[in-house]
Write an enzyme that holds these catalytic residues in place. Sequence first.
Site, PDB file in Angstrom:
ATOM      1  N   SER A 114       0.848  -1.189   0.000  1.00  0.00           N
ATOM      2  CA  SER A 114       0.000   0.000   0.000  1.00  0.00           C
ATOM      3  C   SER A 114       0.882   1.235   0.000  1.00  0.00           C
ATOM      4  CB  SER A 114      -0.899   0.016   1.243  1.00  0.00           C
ATOM      5  OG  SER A 114      -1.580   1.256   1.358  1.00  0.00           O
ATOM      6  N   TYR A 117      -2.386  -0.322  10.269  1.00  0.00           N
ATOM      7  CA  TYR A 117      -2.374  -0.659   8.848  1.00  0.00           C
ATOM      8  C   TYR A 117      -1.063  -0.218   8.215  1.00  0.00           C
ATOM      9  CZ  TYR A 117      -4.084  -1.126   4.038  1.00  0.00           C
ATOM     10  OH  TYR A 117      -4.242  -1.489   2.715  1.00  0.00           O
TER      11      TYR A 117
END
Length: 286
Positions: free
Chosen positions: A149, A162
């Site tokens: 990501s 995250y």
Amino acid sequence: MTHPALVPGSVAVITGGASGIGLAAATRLAGLGLSVCIADLGGERLARAAEVVAAAAPGGASSVLAVATDVSRAEAVERLEATVRDRFGGTDVLMNNAGVQPGSALPGTAEAWERIIGVNLWGVIHGTRIFMPRMVARKRPGLIINTGSKQGITTPPGDPAYNVTKAGVKALTEALQHTLRNTPDCKVTAHLLIPGFVFTPLTANGRTEKPDAAWTPDQTVGFMLERLEAGDFYILCPDNDVPRSLDERRILWAAGDIVENRPPLSRWHPDHAEAFKDFLDRGAAS
């Protein structure tokens, strides 16, 4: 031309394969004639996904396998690898794609951090460690694609757990590719998929229609396949709002926090807002 591992007769395993990018990848690879295993949490969603993938496969359901798997548990991933080996003979393409993003904070709860790290980071570690040795031993062209990501690179505020997992996936995948390219006679390569804004169940947040800024999962997979053919390690995906040029400037600024000895996350620091804007403007003008 396609990547030499993405040909009929190869076997692909995709975690998080019941929806989003994982399902789009499974469907596309099945359409290329690969045997495909989708691994995800069990239930109706996984069964429906298997039907979608089978509909795209020239060989139909006989070339598709669905295995209920909690990737945060090493023994579950070991069962997955053995099941695929028993059914198809081995694995040529592994996409460690399973991920969760329920939100996190500091300090947050231990349970929330453990769940996110368990799926997003340990899931990739388990998949890599358990599948890689036999993939290399097959002496066939192979791919290990780990879904990262942009949040693991620029680490924006708001979801630290995250970010930690995706930063870990980046570091792991870099180390993996270094290991593979220094393994004699190895035909397996590693790649880091870095999606842009993709409209999936993970990012929907209650929305039922795709925002204009977002790409579809199929667009993202199509871009991934193009960049795999080109040999990219970092598959940095744009979207309808953020072109690669803007991503590059944001990434360079984040690295510059260390080099320039700025405060961490200075992109969001009021004292550096004007300097960041000027930095972006200089990039747009060059």
